[in-house]
Design an enzyme around this catalytic site. Structure first.
Site, PDB file in Angstrom:
ATOM      1  N   ASP A  87      11.254  -0.717  -0.539  1.00  0.00           N
ATOM      2  CA  ASP A  87      10.253  -2.194  -0.807  1.00  0.00           C
ATOM      3  C   ASP A  87      11.378  -3.525  -1.564  1.00  0.00           C
ATOM      4  O   ASP A  87      10.823  -3.387  -2.855  1.00  0.00           O
ATOM      5  CB  ASP A  87       9.054  -1.419  -2.857  1.00  0.00           C
ATOM      6  CG  ASP A  87       8.565  -0.028  -2.236  1.00  0.00           C
ATOM      7  OD1 ASP A  87       7.952  -0.110  -1.324  1.00  0.00           O
ATOM      8  OD2 ASP A  87       8.660   0.597  -2.749  1.00  0.00           O
ATOM      9  N   LYS A 126      12.277  -5.337   2.860  1.00  0.00           N
ATOM     10  CA  LYS A 126      13.187  -5.302   4.401  1.00  0.00           C
ATOM     11  C   LYS A 126      11.535  -6.328   4.923  1.00  0.00           C
ATOM     12  O   LYS A 126      12.558  -6.970   6.461  1.00  0.00           O
ATOM     13  CB  LYS A 126      13.445  -4.202   4.448  1.00  0.00           C
ATOM     14  CG  LYS A 126      14.204  -3.736   4.157  1.00  0.00           C
ATOM     15  CD  LYS A 126      14.617  -1.656   3.588  1.00  0.00           C
ATOM     16  CE  LYS A 126      12.611  -0.962   4.097  1.00  0.00           C
ATOM     17  NZ  LYS A 126      12.891  -0.892   2.547  1.00  0.00           N
ATOM     18  N   GLY A 161       5.403   0.828   4.043  1.00  0.00           N
ATOM     19  CA  GLY A 161       4.127  -0.915   3.481  1.00  0.00           C
ATOM     20  C   GLY A 161       5.112  -1.931   3.458  1.00  0.00           C
ATOM     21  O   GLY A 161       5.446  -2.633   2.905  1.00  0.00           O
ATOM     22  N   HIS A 162       5.275  -2.526   5.341  1.00  0.00           N
ATOM     23  CA  HIS A 162       6.254  -3.730   5.256  1.00  0.00           C
ATOM     24  C   HIS A 162       5.260  -4.380   5.317  1.00  0.00           C
ATOM     25  O   HIS A 162       4.681  -4.874   6.284  1.00  0.00           O
ATOM     26  CB  HIS A 162       6.549  -4.114   6.493  1.00  0.00           C
ATOM     27  CG  HIS A 162       8.415  -2.732   6.573  1.00  0.00           C
ATOM     28  ND1 HIS A 162       9.101  -1.973   7.403  1.00  0.00           N
ATOM     29  CD2 HIS A 162       9.096  -2.363   5.450  1.00  0.00           C
ATOM     30  CE1 HIS A 162       9.842  -0.798   7.344  1.00  0.00           C
ATOM     31  NE2 HIS A 162       9.448  -1.341   5.935  1.00  0.00           N
ATOM     32  N   GLN A 208      12.072   2.524   4.215  1.00  0.00           N
ATOM     33  CA  GLN A 208      11.867   3.235   2.703  1.00  0.00           C
ATOM     34  C   GLN A 208      13.125   2.704   2.177  1.00  0.00           C
ATOM     35  O   GLN A 208      14.242   1.297   2.948  1.00  0.00           O
ATOM     36  CB  GLN A 208      12.182   4.635   2.387  1.00  0.00           C
ATOM     37  CG  GLN A 208      11.547   5.148   2.472  1.00  0.00           C
ATOM     38  CD  GLN A 208      10.729   5.671   3.928  1.00  0.00           C
ATOM     39  OE1 GLN A 208      10.999   5.786   5.124  1.00  0.00           O
ATOM     40  NE2 GLN A 208       9.053   5.007   4.179  1.00  0.00           N
TER      41      GLN A 208
END
Ligand code: IMP
Length: 430
Positions: A13, A16, A40-41, A224
């Site tokens: 988080d 990225k 979750g990007h 991650q």
């Protein structure tokens, strides 16, 4: 310099997705090498938010081809839904997305087992995302998993699922006392998706190396963060893949000799979701304030993230593991309103100064965190476009982090939107 990797340097988080989106403008291919839809990007483009779980963030740029490497575990249903959602928002995906035939599949058994195991762990739970990720990697490692390439043959799918069911069915019935879908249903659901996914499957090893030989620029997108790495993270409070750059070679089939440049992404403070050590964690009241300012809720599960001060020992360890050429610092604007800001410079453990987050830190390790206080800038940074536009105290904060890590900070993100980043270097592939 044709390959450039973006790696999370904390517990995921770090922002990225935004950084990958920024650099994708210059890339021909964006490739992911590990994880699954636990990621979750989040990318914000013209005020519109996109949260990508499996498809590389480069999909938002029409110039990019996207690759899902063999090192991922792919939930085929989730992938198909994500593709359809992107198509619904006007993106052409199927002609640009390539998926390794060697990537393993997350099956309903894995999701159910993830939940059942967490329940059984009680207080000792890991706080997984509940997406079946660790269980899918488990089947990969014990050599019973199904790979996406298996979808090419109905007989193979049915046989392999039957074999899996032969041990999952009694396990769920006798140990977890839960009902699970029949082998026939699991196989039928997979076979229904097969015609949609099979056309995108490739042998990524030959394809990727051909792209490199043709001089195309490859952006490698980590999911991650290094402290969630199965080997190098805060075990057992980790994910089940290798976000550290070692995972690139195995997860994409790319020789380490072909990885040219590596950037670590670090948030201007620290967060983690789920359980496990977080030495600089804020107290509840301040944690709530920063969580609100930074919208620190998991992009996948919506869970509140735990928040703390910037922790140099954490990022120093990542720098050792990641061989970072540079750091890209995100969410600096979240600290805008503070009178003063803190940086953890090192730890004291057992009376000794410890500059690098040590291997084997557990919840029981007694860590005294040594902080340095710096004056806050108390000015909104959102509109700053150049490094010189930043208030002096913000620059001091950035430069102190650079000094503590011994590597340059080349990008500073000051707002969620695509435009909100200050670039201190240009030409990412130059
Ligand atoms: P799993 O990957 O779902 O098995 O979860 C294992 C640990 O990694 C949990 O603490 C999760 O919260 C954490 N985790 C997994 N994916 C992410 C991510 O993308 N960002 C932050 N934490 C994650």
């Amino acid at each position: 310099m044709p390959t450039f990797a973006i790696i999370g340097s904390q517990w995921g988080d770090e922002g990225k997705g935004k950084i990958v989106d920024l650099i994708s403008r210059e890339a021909d291919v964006v490739a992911r090498y590990q994880g699954g839809n636990n990621a979750g990007h989040t990318v914000v483009v013209n005020g519109e938010q996109y949260i990508l779980h499996l498809v590389p963030s480069g999909v938002l740029h029409a110039n990019c081809q996207c690759l899902i490497g063999n090192g991922l575990v792919v939930d085929p249903q989730v992938l198909e839904e994500e593709i359809q959602a992107l198509e619904g928002r006007g993106f052409e995906v199927r002609s640009r997305l390539l998926i390794s035939e060697g990537a393993h599949m997350v099956l309903p058994y894995h999701r159910l087992l993830d939940a059942a195991q967490e329940k059984l762990r009680g207080k000792g739970k890991i706080g997984t995302t509940g997406r079946g990720i660790g269980c899918a990697y488990g089947d990969k490692v014990t050599r019973v998993g199904l790979r996406l390439g298996d979808l090419r043959c109905e007989k193979v799918v049915r046989e392999k699922i039957k074999r899996l069911a032969s041990f999952y069915e009694p396990m769920f019935e006798n140990v977890y006392h839960e009902k699970i879908p029949s082998a026939g249903k699991v196989a039928n659901d997979l076979l229904e998706l097969a015609p949609k996914l099979v056309p995108m499957l490739i042998d990524n090893v030959t394809w990727l190396n051909e792209q490199l030989d043709a001089g195309r620029k490859i952006l490698i997108e980590g999911a991650q963060g290094i402290h969630l790495d199965i080997d190098h993270g805060t075990y057992p409070f980790v994910t089940s893949s290798n976000p550290s750059p070692g995972g690139i070679s195995t997860g994409l089939g790319l020789s380490p000799r072909r990885i040219d440049r590596i950037a670590g992404v670090a948030k201007a403070y620290t967060t983690r979701v789920g359980e496990g050590p977080l030495p600089t964690e804020f107290d509840e009241e301040f944690g709530n304030r920063i969580r609100k300012e930074g919208a620190e809720y998991g992009a996948t599960t919506g869970r509140p993230r735990r928040c703390g001060w910037f922790d140099a020992p954490v990022v120093r360890r990542s720098t050792l593991l990641g061989g970072f050429d540079e750091i890209m610092l995100t969410k600096l604007d979240v600290l805008d309103g503070l009178e003063s800001v803190r940086i953890a410079t090192h730890y004291r453990i057992g009376g000794r100064d410890v500059p690098v987050f040590p291997m084997g830190v557990t919840m029981e390790t007694e860590i005294e965190v040594v902080y340095e206080d710096l004056p806050g800038w108390r000015t909104p940074l959102g509109q700053c476009k150049a490094y010189e536009d930043l208030p002096e105290n913000a620059r001091r904060y950035i430069e102190r982090i650079e000094q503590l890590l011994g590597i340059p900070i080349t990008v500073v993100s000051v707002s969620a939107d695509r435009g909100g980043a200050i670039l201190r270097r240009s030409g990412f592939f130059a």
